[in-house]
Scaffold this motif. Structure first.
Motif, PDB file in Angstrom:
ATOM      1  N   ASN A 239       0.879  -1.207  -0.155  1.00 38.16           N
ATOM      2  CA  ASN A 239      -0.045  -0.052   0.018  1.00 38.16           C
ATOM      3  C   ASN A 239       0.912   1.319  -0.070  1.00 38.16           C
ATOM      4  N   TYR A 274      -3.555   2.523   8.506  1.00 35.74           N
ATOM      5  CA  TYR A 274      -4.359   3.523   7.791  1.00 35.74           C
ATOM      6  C   TYR A 274      -5.713   3.735   8.672  1.00 35.74           C
ATOM      7  N   PRO A 278      -9.395   4.982   5.943  1.00 38.54           N
ATOM      8  CA  PRO A 278      -8.120   5.334   5.179  1.00 38.54           C
ATOM      9  C   PRO A 278      -8.163   6.594   4.383  1.00 38.54           C
ATOM     10  N   SER A 281      -6.608   9.144   6.283  1.00 40.77           N
ATOM     11  CA  SER A 281      -5.348   8.934   6.616  1.00 40.77           C
ATOM     12  C   SER A 281      -4.234   9.838   5.954  1.00 40.77           C
ATOM     13  N   LEU A 284      -1.796   7.674   3.372  1.00 43.65           N
ATOM     14  CA  LEU A 284      -2.138   7.142   2.280  1.00 43.65           C
ATOM     15  C   LEU A 284      -2.061   7.851   0.915  1.00 43.65           C
ATOM     16  N   GLU A 319      -9.682   2.432  -1.308  1.00 43.02           N
ATOM     17  CA  GLU A 319      -9.348   1.977  -0.025  1.00 43.02           C
ATOM     18  C   GLU A 319      -8.463   0.713  -0.030  1.00 43.02           C
TER      19      GLU A 319
END
Length: 461
Positions: A239, A274, A278, A281, A284, A319
């Motif tokens: 990620n 996250y 997320p 976040s 990210l 996501e």
């Protein structure tokens, strides 16, 4: 039709032919300029990365610190790298006063085409290797990171003379025009599809290339793996940059006996990193475009979502998503995902899945989580891929002592550190003969002991 970039190419070509770039001082000066550019403008470069696709602070600084580390490596090792290297010859040749020497010489004018996902690091790292090897460089940054490209196009002329390093912005039209020029070397980082275009163009001038491409990178988690460690490292490795990383784990094979536990730990790792949402976040990144957000979202099969699954195409957000149990027929396993959607597949027989993977296109990276050395050795001996990690992910890509690159569909050529210097240098092998040695291997052959004269080449006494 006149090529818009011909005059710049000719300028660099003429300067290279002056031999000025072959000196140690020229190379060090270019490396120093690159380091100053990165250091002086660190905040502006980081801000540009955030503006283009929301890169978080760690991923921003990564793009500055890694090239700076590569510069330090070359500064500390350049004298040894450029020094002629003596090599052993057959005993007969050495005994008669001959010697073998390898010289490393630059190719010439080098084109570096960078990608969007690491638009500073993956543009400048190859350029740094090219400059250390004594080449001039024309840079072509990705047009899909316009803020970063605009900043670099402002900074490069400020720190470099155009005959040494220049930059050209634009898109497909500019790349096509650049590829018409007879560069001495081309370094491309990007998709396999565009890599084929670059290679076809290079073939017209027999230009050597390094192609850093991608593919579906395999990850294997066996019964002996530390599942907590594996979950954290796979969650991060997949990620980071929102999955838009050529070395990101593309899918996971996990042994069926630990699959449920592993999935639970992987979910927990994603929440830890996250959060429950997320989209809020700061750590990210976003997808590079709405098109790519829509593409990656299309791989999400609702019936297989065990974590995540939400997306917002307009916000370029997908996501972090886990799909389980996945199969090779699923959309996410038909091509490189290049986004935060991770297919996970259970397996029972290691040899069977290795046989399946051996018949897939060769990947840029592979990751093995195991404490069983026999399992590790079997996978490393059976699967072909560019490079990777055991009980880690992604970290191999910034260690200058580990050559980095792909194989087959994932690319060709290696760079980083010494490997980068060697890749951007022509290896000129020389036999330095004894000027006074009488060696008669010439016609007429009648009556001559040819075998005796040839023995000095074979190593026979």
């Amino acid at each position: 039709m006149t090529n818009r970039f011909q005059s710049l190419f000719d300028l660099q070509c003429a300067y290279f032919l002056s031999d000025a770039t072959k000196s140690y001082n020229w190379r060090i000066d270019q490396l120093d300029r690159m380091e100053r550019m990165l250091t002086d403008n660190k905040d502006a470069l980081c801000d540009a990365l955030h503006q283009d696709f929301g890169k978080p602070p760690f991923e921003q600084l990564f793009e500055i610190t890694v090239p700076s580390g590569v510069i330090r490596y070359y500064r500390e090792n350049l004298k040894a790298l450029i020094a002629p290297q003596k090599v052993e010859l057959p005993k007969g040749l050495e005994a008669t006063g001959n010697s073998g020497v390898i010289y490393k010489e630059p190719y010439g004018v080098t084109l570096v085409i960078g990608p969007f996902n690491a638009p500073i690091l993956l543009l400048l790292d190859p350029a740094i290797a090219a400059l250390a090897a004594g080449n001039t460089v024309i840079l072509k940054p990705a047009n899909t990171t316009p803020t970063t490209a605009a900043l670099l196009s402002e900074l490069i002329p400020r720190y470099f003379a155009p005959e040494n390093v220049a930059i050209i912005t634009g898109g497909r039209e500019e790349i096509s025009e650049l590829l018409q020029l007879p560069f001495d070397f081309i370094f491309f980082t990007g998709s396999s599809a565009v890599g084929k275009v670059v290679m076809r163009a290079a073939a017209e001038n027999l230009t050597p290339v390094i192609l850093e491409l991608g593919g579906q990178n395999t990850t294997i988690v066996d019964t002996t793996a530390n599942l907590d460690i594996a979950a954290d490292r796979i969650a991060w490795g997949h990620n980071a940059i929102s999955g838009q990383w050529c070395i990101a784990p593309g899918y996971v094979y996990v042994h069926e006996s630990v699959a449920d536990v592993f999935i639970a730990k992987l979910k927990a790792s994603l929440v830890k990193m996250y959060g429950e949402d997320p989209s809020q976040s700061p750590d990210l990144a976003r997808m590079i475009s709405e098109h790519d957000a829509k593409r990656v979202a299309s791989y999400i099969l609702p019936e297989k979502v065990v974590h995540g699954g939400r997306y917002d195409v307009k916000a370029r957000y997908v996501e972090p998503t886990l799909l389980y149990p996945s199969t090779w027929d699923d959309p996410a396993l038909q091509q490189e995902v290049f986004g935060p959607v991770l297919p996970v597949m259970p397996y029972g027989n290691l040899k069977e899945i290795v046989e399946i993977m051996k018949r897939k296109p060769k990947s840029l990276a592979a990751y093995i989580f195991s404490k069983n050395q026999a399992v590790i050795d079997f996978i490393l001996g059976s699967l072909s891929f560019g490079g990777g990690c055991v009980n880690q992910t992604n970290l191999h890509c910034w260690i200058d002592s580990l050559p980095f690159g792909g194989v087959g569909n994932s690319g060709m050529g290696k760079y980083y550190g010494k490997a980068g210097f060697n890749a951007l240098s022509n290896t000129k092998a020389m036999l330095i003969g004894n000027p006074d040695l009488e060696l008669d291997v010439f016609p007429p052959y009648t009556g001559k002991d040819i075998a005796k004269n040839l023995s000095v080449f074979s190593g026979e006494e």
